[in-house]
Scaffold this motif. Structure first.
Motif, PDB file in Angstrom:
ATOM      1  N   PRO A 121       7.006  25.332  22.409  1.00 57.49           N
ATOM      2  CA  PRO A 121       7.053  24.962  21.003  1.00 57.49           C
ATOM      3  C   PRO A 121       7.161  23.447  20.870  1.00 57.49           C
ATOM      4  O   PRO A 121       7.596  22.752  21.797  1.00 57.49           O
ATOM      5  CB  PRO A 121       8.324  25.655  20.498  1.00 57.49           C
ATOM      6  N   VAL A 122       6.757  22.930  19.745  1.00 59.10           N
ATOM      7  CA  VAL A 122       6.856  21.488  19.494  1.00 59.10           C
ATOM      8  C   VAL A 122       8.182  21.231  18.787  1.00 59.10           C
ATOM      9  O   VAL A 122       8.348  21.567  17.616  1.00 59.10           O
ATOM     10  CB  VAL A 122       5.673  20.986  18.644  1.00 59.10           C
ATOM     11  N   GLU A 270       6.102  30.901  20.508  1.00 58.57           N
ATOM     12  CA  GLU A 270       6.410  31.445  19.188  1.00 58.57           C
ATOM     13  C   GLU A 270       7.873  31.856  19.065  1.00 58.57           C
ATOM     14  O   GLU A 270       8.412  31.961  17.958  1.00 58.57           O
ATOM     15  CB  GLU A 270       5.502  32.641  18.891  1.00 58.57           C
ATOM     16  N   ALA A 271       8.554  32.080  20.186  1.00 53.67           N
ATOM     17  CA  ALA A 271       9.965  32.464  20.181  1.00 53.67           C
ATOM     18  C   ALA A 271      10.877  31.272  20.449  1.00 53.67           C
ATOM     19  O   ALA A 271      12.084  31.459  20.663  1.00 53.67           O
ATOM     20  CB  ALA A 271      10.213  33.542  21.232  1.00 53.67           C
ATOM     21  N   ALA A 272      10.327  30.043  20.415  1.00 52.87           N
ATOM     22  CA  ALA A 272      11.081  28.831  20.763  1.00 52.87           C
ATOM     23  C   ALA A 272      11.667  28.929  22.165  1.00 52.87           C
ATOM     24  O   ALA A 272      12.727  28.386  22.458  1.00 52.87           O
ATOM     25  CB  ALA A 272      12.166  28.528  19.732  1.00 52.87           C
ATOM     26  N   VAL A 273      10.963  29.641  23.039  1.00 52.82           N
ATOM     27  CA  VAL A 273      11.327  29.763  24.452  1.00 52.82           C
ATOM     28  C   VAL A 273      10.525  28.743  25.246  1.00 52.82           C
ATOM     29  O   VAL A 273       9.335  28.554  25.015  1.00 52.82           O
ATOM     30  CB  VAL A 273      11.037  31.193  24.961  1.00 52.82           C
ATOM     31  N   HIS A 274      11.174  28.070  26.180  1.00 59.13           N
ATOM     32  CA  HIS A 274      10.503  27.076  27.008  1.00 59.13           C
ATOM     33  C   HIS A 274       9.898  27.752  28.236  1.00 59.13           C
ATOM     34  O   HIS A 274      10.548  28.592  28.876  1.00 59.13           O
ATOM     35  CB  HIS A 274      11.478  26.000  27.463  1.00 59.13           C
ATOM     36  N   ARG A 335      17.870  24.653  19.024  1.00 60.26           N
ATOM     37  CA  ARG A 335      16.536  24.926  19.553  1.00 60.26           C
ATOM     38  C   ARG A 335      16.229  26.416  19.468  1.00 60.26           C
ATOM     39  O   ARG A 335      15.705  26.893  18.486  1.00 60.26           O
ATOM     40  CB  ARG A 335      16.424  24.434  20.993  1.00 60.26           C
ATOM     41  N   THR A 336      16.557  27.141  20.542  1.00 61.16           N
ATOM     42  CA  THR A 336      16.213  28.559  20.579  1.00 61.16           C
ATOM     43  C   THR A 336      17.261  29.369  19.822  1.00 61.16           C
ATOM     44  O   THR A 336      18.462  29.201  20.078  1.00 61.16           O
ATOM     45  CB  THR A 336      16.155  29.069  22.038  1.00 61.16           C
ATOM     46  N   PRO A 337      16.860  30.230  18.893  1.00 57.78           N
ATOM     47  CA  PRO A 337      15.478  30.558  18.521  1.00 57.78           C
ATOM     48  C   PRO A 337      14.977  29.831  17.279  1.00 57.78           C
ATOM     49  O   PRO A 337      13.877  30.113  16.809  1.00 57.78           O
ATOM     50  CB  PRO A 337      15.590  32.058  18.220  1.00 57.78           C
ATOM     51  N   HIS A 338      15.772  28.875  16.741  1.00 60.22           N
ATOM     52  CA  HIS A 338      15.469  28.342  15.416  1.00 60.22           C
ATOM     53  C   HIS A 338      14.584  27.101  15.420  1.00 60.22           C
ATOM     54  O   HIS A 338      13.865  26.858  14.445  1.00 60.22           O
ATOM     55  CB  HIS A 338      16.774  28.029  14.675  1.00 60.22           C
ATOM     56  N   GLY A 339      14.663  26.275  16.469  1.00 62.25           N
ATOM     57  CA  GLY A 339      13.884  25.049  16.478  1.00 62.25           C
ATOM     58  C   GLY A 339      14.177  24.182  15.266  1.00 62.25           C
ATOM     59  O   GLY A 339      13.272  23.641  14.638  1.00 62.25           O
ATOM     60  N   ASN A 340      15.458  24.019  14.931  1.00 58.10           N
ATOM     61  CA  ASN A 340      15.851  23.349  13.687  1.00 58.10           C
ATOM     62  C   ASN A 340      16.851  22.231  13.980  1.00 58.10           C
ATOM     63  O   ASN A 340      18.062  22.483  14.115  1.00 58.10           O
ATOM     64  CB  ASN A 340      16.464  24.369  12.725  1.00 58.10           C
ATOM     65  N   LEU A 375      19.251  34.842  24.383  1.00 60.79           N
ATOM     66  CA  LEU A 375      18.932  35.956  25.277  1.00 60.79           C
ATOM     67  C   LEU A 375      17.927  36.903  24.629  1.00 60.79           C
ATOM     68  O   LEU A 375      16.961  37.347  25.271  1.00 60.79           O
ATOM     69  CB  LEU A 375      20.209  36.708  25.641  1.00 60.79           C
ATOM     70  N   ASP A 376      18.143  37.215  23.342  1.00 61.84           N
ATOM     71  CA  ASP A 376      17.233  38.127  22.655  1.00 61.84           C
ATOM     72  C   ASP A 376      15.844  37.521  22.495  1.00 61.84           C
ATOM     73  O   ASP A 376      14.839  38.245  22.493  1.00 61.84           O
ATOM     74  CB  ASP A 376      17.810  38.510  21.292  1.00 61.84           C
ATOM     75  N   ALA A 377      15.762  36.189  22.373  1.00 60.36           N
ATOM     76  CA  ALA A 377      14.447  35.546  22.326  1.00 60.36           C
ATOM     77  C   ALA A 377      13.713  35.733  23.648  1.00 60.36           C
ATOM     78  O   ALA A 377      12.502  36.000  23.676  1.00 60.36           O
ATOM     79  CB  ALA A 377      14.605  34.062  22.003  1.00 60.36           C
TER      80      ALA A 377
END
Length: 483
Positions: A121-122, A270-274, A335-340, A375-377
């Protein structure tokens, strides 16, 4: 002996690893973070070097003479900008700096294929958006840039005179084609850069360069090879023997990371997973990342006027078991999962009966629930995760470990050297670079020292809180600035 050096956010750790795999000597030198404006997070590279010198100087001098190779690890994503004379042009912009959120949208506008190329994700924490911010807000500095280095690779420059990075650390820049393990011309061009501004790439277990004569003399060792090394989490995985598909560890440092190895390139942006390259060849990994983990405990300790984090943990034991207090641990965005990067910390559910014990317990639970979101991401993106090894200074608490095991609903395992973090993995990568063993021989899991299984009553409590935790984020999201 093998020397591992980790350039962390709160300190530099140096460690000597003996040939039998035991830790022979270790030392730490502290660092501070500068936050001159909201969302900013910076450090002086010179402070890293002073801390490296101080930490190495504390190691046993006689053992230093026996060092056969050096390995490096470090905080990822930081932007160290060098001019034509290799002079640092400005303070390094760190991984938890959120100022470049607008530039994330700009990067996607310039190169819509970004996530396809990089597998990630960016996010404002990555290096590429930082350079777009510098180009927009500090054009004179941007025009003077000749090289961009990551934190540990700037330290390597001071050690060897060479500009080199490894695949795992480079994966966090948004300039690497992670599947091909090579710089992406398209991504560099999107930021107004060329490959000439990038360090040469090597695998983390390969020799990158030789220690300079001056540093070798000052440290009392031979001109030994310096391994490619790894980003902090990949190096941490090497230290714990997490190198084969499905193996997983949780790092509780300033940030909180769940790291699981994959047998190939498995992106899930799409899940903010690296999805990054591992620090050993032919391996990749996925990560969920929360920006404030153990740092929340440090913050709460200071807020409550307690002596130290162990005191906070002790206070939490007196909390009312029926308290519904919830803490959102977004002290530096998320970051994960919100990227905010604009997300903020919150205590919700305060009453007249709320005391220090309830506040302390809520902080421990809030970080645990943030980890469960990560973890759920990962599992939602197809990862199968069972037992989790623990790493990082924040992982040593039995009190917190029970809460985290319940929140994640997974057994947790502690291993020898787990609290040394990435420095142990850096030393193991040094051993590989010296040719003293294969990945299978060197990267074995250390002996287990403790294990915590999820407790049914705690699992029920954490399940009941998790839904409210997530609903609270959704309810507050629009109220945070920069949304």
């Amino acid at each position: 002996m093998y020397l591992g050096i980790d350039i962390g956010t709160s300190g530099v750790k140096a460690l000597l690893l003996a040939e039998d795999g035991t830790i022979a000597s270790q030392a730490t030198a502290g660092l501070t973070v500068s936050r001159p404006y909201p969302l900013w997070s910076e450090q002086s590279p010179e402070a890293w070097w002073r801390a490296v010198e101080a930490a190495v100087a504390e190691l046993d001098a006689g053992l230093r003479q026996k060092v056969r190779a050096i390995g490096l690890s470090g905080q990822m994503h930081g932007a160290v900008l060098l001019g034509a004379d290799d002079r640092v042009l400005r303070p390094a912009i760190l991984w938890n700096d959120g100022r470049s959120q607008p530039q994330c949208a700009e990067l996607l506008r310039i190169e819509p294929r970004t996530s396809d190329i990089t597998g990630n994700p960016v996010l404002a924490g990555f290096t590429a958006p930082k350079l777009l911010w510098v180009r927009e807000h500090e054009p004179d500095i941007f025009s003077a840039i000749r090289t961009v280095l990551l934190p540990k690779d700037w330290v390597r420059l001071r050690l060897t005179g060479e500009k080199i990075s490894d695949m795992s650390d480079a994966s966090g820049t948004l300039w690497l084609d992670v599947a091909r393990r090579s710089w992406s011309q398209a991504m560099l061009a999107a930021c107004g850069l060329t490959e000439g501004a990038m360090p040469t790439l090597c695998e983390g277990s390969d020799v990158s360069a030789m220690l300079s004569a001056g540093v070798a003399e000052r440290w009392g060792m031979d001109r030994v090879p310096v391994a490619g090394g790894g980003g902090d989490n990949a190096a941490g995985a090497v230290g714990l023997g997490v190198v084969d598909p499905g193996e997983t560890f949780l790092s509780l440092g300033t940030s909180g990371v769940i790291f699981t190895v994959t047998d190939g390139y498995r992106p899930a942006p799409e899940a903010a997973v690296h999805a990054f390259a591992h620090a050993v060849p032919d391996r990749w990994h996925r990560m969920s990342v929360m920006l404030s983990a153990a740092s929340c405990l440090d913050w709460a300790t200071a807020l409550m006027g307690l002596k130290d984090v162990p005191a906070l943990l002790d206070v939490s034991l007196d909390a009312d078991g029926g308290s519904d207090l919830i803490f959102l641990p977004y002290l530096s965005g998320e970051r994960t999962p919100h990227g905010n990067p604009a997300a903020q910390g919150v205590f919700f559910g305060l009453t007249g009966g709320t005391g220090r014990a309830e506040l302390a317990r809520a902080v421990l639970e809030g970080v645990a629930m943030g980890l469960r979101d990560g973890l759920d991401a990962l599992t939602g993106a197809g990862a199968e995760i069972g037992e989790i090894s623990m790493a990082g200074g924040g992982s040593r608490s039995d009190v917190w470990g029970r809460i985290i095991a319940a929140a994640l609903e997974r057994p947790l395992v502690w291993r020898e050297g787990g609290d040394t973090g990435p420095a142990l993995g850096a030393a193991r990568l040094a051993r590989l670079a010296a040719g003293d063993g294969s990945v299978r021989e060197v990267c074995t899991p250390p002996a287990m020292t403790a294990q915590v299984a999820p407790e049914a009553a705690l699992v029920d409590r954490m399940r009941g809180k998790q839904d409210r935790f997530r609903a609270l984020y959704v309810s507050l999201k629009a109220m945070w600035s920069h949304e």
